[in-house]
Each structure stands twice: as C-alpha cells, then as structure tokens.
Design a protein around this motif. Structure first.
Motif, PDB file in Angstrom:
ATOM      1  N   THR A 115       0.810  -1.219   0.000  1.00 14.07           N
ATOM      2  CA  THR A 115       0.000   0.000   0.000  1.00 14.07           C
ATOM      3  C   THR A 115       0.842   1.268   0.000  1.00 14.07           C
ATOM      4  OG1 THR A 115      -0.122  -0.019   2.404  1.00 14.07           O
ATOM      5  CG2 THR A 115      -1.919  -1.117   1.207  1.00 14.07           C
ATOM      6  N   ASN A 116       2.060   1.206   0.488  1.00 19.45           N
ATOM      7  CA  ASN A 116       2.919   2.389   0.548  1.00 19.45           C
ATOM      8  C   ASN A 116       3.372   2.741  -0.867  1.00 19.45           C
ATOM      9  OD1 ASN A 116       5.914   3.461   0.658  1.00 19.45           O
ATOM     10  ND2 ASN A 116       4.902   4.130   2.547  1.00 19.45           N
ATOM     11  N   GLN A 117       3.088   3.959  -1.311  1.00 16.62           N
ATOM     12  CA  GLN A 117       3.355   4.328  -2.707  1.00 16.62           C
ATOM     13  C   GLN A 117       4.836   4.264  -3.066  1.00 16.62           C
ATOM     14  OE1 GLN A 117       1.356   8.116  -2.546  1.00 16.62           O
ATOM     15  NE2 GLN A 117       3.266   9.254  -2.381  1.00 16.62           N
ATOM     16  N   ASP A 118       5.748   4.552  -2.130  1.00 16.75           N
ATOM     17  CA  ASP A 118       7.179   4.479  -2.426  1.00 16.75           C
ATOM     18  C   ASP A 118       7.631   3.030  -2.594  1.00 16.75           C
ATOM     19  OD1 ASP A 118       6.844   7.170  -1.903  1.00 16.75           O
ATOM     20  OD2 ASP A 118       8.698   7.362  -0.777  1.00 16.75           O
ATOM     21  N   CYS A 119       7.134   2.137  -1.741  1.00 16.67           N
ATOM     22  CA  CYS A 119       7.477   0.707  -1.839  1.00 16.67           C
ATOM     23  C   CYS A 119       6.923   0.116  -3.131  1.00 16.67           C
ATOM     24  CB  CYS A 119       6.926  -0.057  -0.649  1.00 16.67           C
ATOM     25  SG  CYS A 119       7.651   0.403   0.948  1.00 16.67           S
ATOM     26  N   VAL A 120       5.693   0.448  -3.457  1.00 16.85           N
ATOM     27  CA  VAL A 120       5.049  -0.093  -4.649  1.00 16.85           C
ATOM     28  C   VAL A 120       5.767   0.381  -5.907  1.00 16.85           C
ATOM     29  CG1 VAL A 120       2.921  -0.085  -6.030  1.00 16.85           C
ATOM     30  CG2 VAL A 120       2.804  -0.401  -3.542  1.00 16.85           C
ATOM     31  N   SER A 121       6.094   1.670  -5.983  1.00 21.62           N
ATOM     32  CA  SER A 121       6.731   2.180  -7.203  1.00 21.62           C
ATOM     33  C   SER A 121       8.156   1.654  -7.375  1.00 21.62           C
ATOM     34  CB  SER A 121       6.714   3.713  -7.227  1.00 21.62           C
ATOM     35  OG  SER A 121       7.536   4.233  -6.200  1.00 21.62           O
ATOM     36  N   ALA A 122       8.864   1.386  -6.274  1.00 20.99           N
ATOM     37  CA  ALA A 122      10.232   0.861  -6.369  1.00 20.99           C
ATOM     38  C   ALA A 122      10.237  -0.654  -6.535  1.00 20.99           C
ATOM     39  CB  ALA A 122      11.031   1.244  -5.123  1.00 20.99           C
ATOM     40  N   GLY A 123       9.140  -1.319  -6.168  1.00 23.50           N
ATOM     41  CA  GLY A 123       9.102  -2.766  -6.213  1.00 23.50           C
ATOM     42  C   GLY A 123       9.630  -3.403  -4.933  1.00 23.50           C
ATOM     43  N   TYR A 124      10.050  -2.597  -4.004  1.00 24.66           N
ATOM     44  CA  TYR A 124      10.527  -3.049  -2.692  1.00 24.66           C
ATOM     45  C   TYR A 124      10.500  -1.844  -1.758  1.00 24.66           C
ATOM     46  CZ  TYR A 124      14.823  -0.572  -3.781  1.00 24.66           C
ATOM     47  OH  TYR A 124      15.732   0.413  -4.096  1.00 24.66           O
TER      48      TYR A 124
END
Length: 147
Positions: A115-124
């Motif tokens: 759900t965290n947009q930074d984790c999702v966009s980086a893939g980790y």
C-alpha cells in the motif's frame, strides 16, 4: 446592569460547555494525521504466525520512528542496528524472542508493503528510516530464513 451580567454569565457557560462537548466528541481519536498498520509475522515451519497486528494513528514521517513507537507501546523488546543517518537507516536485529544471531544465514526481519506508494513504485521497501509514511499504509514485517 444585572441583566447584562446574567447574559454574559450564560454566554460564558454556553461557550465553555460547547468547548467541552467539542473536545469530548469531535476531537476524540483524531491524534495523528495518518492511520498506519503494522503486522509482525514469524515463519514457523513454512507458516506465517502473526505475533502483532496493530493499527495506530500517527504524525511520524518515517516508518522507523513509527515502528519504534509501536514496539515501545506494545512492550516488545527490540534491537535495531545502525543509525538513522546511515544511507538506508537502521535495520532490525530482533523483536521479542525473534533475534538474528547470524546475519549470514538468518533468519532475518524483512518488511514490505503493498500500500505504501514508495514501496510499490520501487518494487521493494527501502530502509525503514527512509520509508515515508502515508495514510492507510500497511507494513508487514516477517522473521524468516528465506526471501
């Protein structure tokens, strides 16, 4: 003159009463601008066992600070290694009885978020001290020997 004093007195009582009602009913539970969920799981014989699942409101900016606060509030012992100022911040050595004794073979504490947009966009998820918090974030921390 007496009527004015009574009117002022009534106005003050109504104002104080109104502030009391506002604080009791409308401000209650509004601590923190973000609601974040932390889930701690332990891999036991291939099955994830949940040892903590809490949702709290916070104004913390970074995951590391929020996690530390949650662990303190839940009376869980923890050990982080490194410094907040390190390039990826600190990492988790142990929470409760689940401690990494050999960092070469594990098990380790790993975390992720869908759900965290930074984790999702980086893939980790990057380090916990450089992962910003957003409203409705859910972070899962897993103590596991595989990743």
């Amino acid at each position: 003159m007496k009527k004015n004093v009574v009117r002022i007195g009534v106005a003050v009582v109504l104002l104080v009463g109104g502030l009391f009602v506002y604080n009791q009913f409308f401000r209650q539970g509004v601590e923190g601008s973000k609601e974040v969920q932390i889930i701690l799981t332990v891999d036991q014989e291939g099955e994830d066992v949940v040892i903590l699942d809490v949702t709290k409101r916070t104004d913390d900016e970074m995951l590391g600070t929020f996690l530390e606060t949650v662990l303190k509030e839940e009376n869980l012992e923890y050990n982080f290694s490194g410094n907040v100022s390190d390039p990826f911040g600190r990492y988790i050595v142990g929470i409760g009885e689940y401690v990494t004794t050999d960092s070469a073979v594990g098990p380790w504490w790993l975390f992720n978020s869908t759900t965290n947009q930074d984790c999702v966009s980086a893939g980790y998820c990057p380090g916990m001290d450089i992962t910003p918090l957003y409203d409705k974030d859910i972070f899962t921390f897993e103590f596991t020997a595989s990743y």
